[in-house]
Design an enzyme around this catalytic site. Structure first.
Site, PDB file in Angstrom:
ATOM      1  N   ASP A  68       0.841  -1.187   0.000  1.00  0.00           N
ATOM      2  CA  ASP A  68       0.000   0.000   0.000  1.00  0.00           C
ATOM      3  C   ASP A  68       0.886   1.250   0.000  1.00  0.00           C
ATOM      4  O   ASP A  68       1.737   1.390  -0.862  1.00  0.00           O
ATOM      5  CB  ASP A  68      -0.955  -0.077   1.206  1.00  0.00           C
ATOM      6  CG  ASP A  68      -2.006   1.006   1.233  1.00  0.00           C
ATOM      7  OD1 ASP A  68      -3.003   0.879   0.511  1.00  0.00           O
ATOM      8  OD2 ASP A  68      -1.825   1.990   1.978  1.00  0.00           O
ATOM      9  N   HIS A  86      -7.330  -6.718   0.243  1.00  0.00           N
ATOM     10  CA  HIS A  86      -6.220  -5.771   0.191  1.00  0.00           C
ATOM     11  C   HIS A  86      -5.165  -6.064   1.248  1.00  0.00           C
ATOM     12  O   HIS A  86      -3.960  -5.916   1.004  1.00  0.00           O
ATOM     13  CB  HIS A  86      -6.770  -4.350   0.373  1.00  0.00           C
ATOM     14  CG  HIS A  86      -5.717  -3.294   0.444  1.00  0.00           C
ATOM     15  ND1 HIS A  86      -4.860  -3.030  -0.610  1.00  0.00           N
ATOM     16  CD2 HIS A  86      -5.378  -2.422   1.442  1.00  0.00           C
ATOM     17  CE1 HIS A  86      -4.048  -2.031  -0.274  1.00  0.00           C
ATOM     18  NE2 HIS A  86      -4.338  -1.655   0.961  1.00  0.00           N
TER      19      HIS A  86
END
Length: 296
Positions: free
Chosen positions: A104, A276
């Site tokens: 991320d 994610h």
């Protein structure tokens, strides 16, 4: 705490300190987290990776317990400034050359590190991320609605700072439950740690500055690199969520691997089961792929 690791507060010139937990022995591997996490996202991966490497799990500049990146010239909290601060930290730990793994936001700092300091990065793994300019250039309604921190936290101060500060629990809950990873992956202790990291107004402001930089000057740096033909020279491993936006939105472009190949010559990778936060959801599978890449 990460089991078996020691806490370090690493001085980095006049900028302050980088908070990290370090363990293992051998070649260095720097692990960088995303939002709204801290270095604790690596709690299940780092101890096992430390069997083969010296592992440094750092809070990104301006996140957790690390000082913000505030260069003498230029805007603060750019990926370039954050990468330079981490270079200083790794210098202090004695690593002239090391591998970087970023998830991320950490992935964005990681590839900037490889672009700006090519002689320092031996291998780069970017998890569930494509370059900042690439994601903004492709931004649409799906992107805006799914990954709200990109636009929300980039709004002018003090709006996002005040809203995050008023209820950090809501921000953490929305992120951890909204991007495809089951809520049960995160223990109450981990959730509390992520919430507590958003209680300091100075750190929240630094995080917002980082998102503002991503929406502006970081994109400019990326476009300038592409125009100048600068590319990542080390091997790059891209891993992404099999059920997330990167797997589904860009299939007509060849997926994340083809997007990364505009930036690097040696690119491998594939999708990983889970949402994610797959490094926390499926740490064993993630570790296996990282270890195979880092030991190659």
């Amino acid at each position: 705490m990460i089991a078996g690791f020691e806490t370090r507060e690493i001085s980095v010139g006049s900028a302050g300190t980088i908070f990290a937990q370090c363990g293992g022995q051998g070649a260095g591997v720097l692990l960088l987290h995303g939002f709204p996490e801290t270095h604790l996202m690596w709690r299940d991966i780092a101890p096992r990776l430390a069997r083969d490497f010296t592992v440094v799990c750092a809070d990104l500049p301006g996140y957790g317990r690390s000082a913000p990146a505030a260069p003498e010239t230029g805007p603060p909290q750019t990926k370039r400034a954050m990468a330079a601060m981490l270079i200083e930290a790794m210098d202090s730990l004695g690593f002239e050359r090391f591998a970087v793994v970023g998830h991320d936001r950490g992935g964005r700092v990681a590839y900037r590190l490889a672009l700006d300091h090519p002689g320092r990065v031996s291998r780069l793994a970017a998890l569930d991320v494509i370059p900042t300019a690439a994601i903004w250039d492709r931004a649409d309604a799906r992107f805006a609605l799914a990954f709200w921190p990109f636009s929300f936290l980039a709004q002018a101060a003090p709006l996002p700072e005040r809203l995050v500060g008023a209820c950090p629990e809501a921000v953490v809950e929305a992120a951890l439950s909204g991007w495809g990873t089951p809520e049960t992956v995160f223990s109450s202790e981990v959730r509390t740690a992520y919430v507590e990291a958003l209680r300091d107004p100075a750190q929240v402001h630094a995080i917002c500055l980082e998102y503002r930089a991503a929406a502006g000057v970081d994109r400019e740096h990326d476009h300038a690199d592409l125009a100048d033909g600068r590319r990542i020279g080390c091997p790059l491993l891209a891993l992404w969520s099999a059920s997330g936006g990167l797997a589904n939105w860009y299939a007509d472009e060849g997926g994340p691997l083809e997007i990364w190949r505009a930036w690097a010559s040696d690119v491998t990778g594939n999708a990983v089961a889970g949402g994610h936060f797959f490094p926390e959801e499926h740490p064993t599978e993630t570790l296996h792929r990282l270890r195979h890449f880092l030991l190659a």
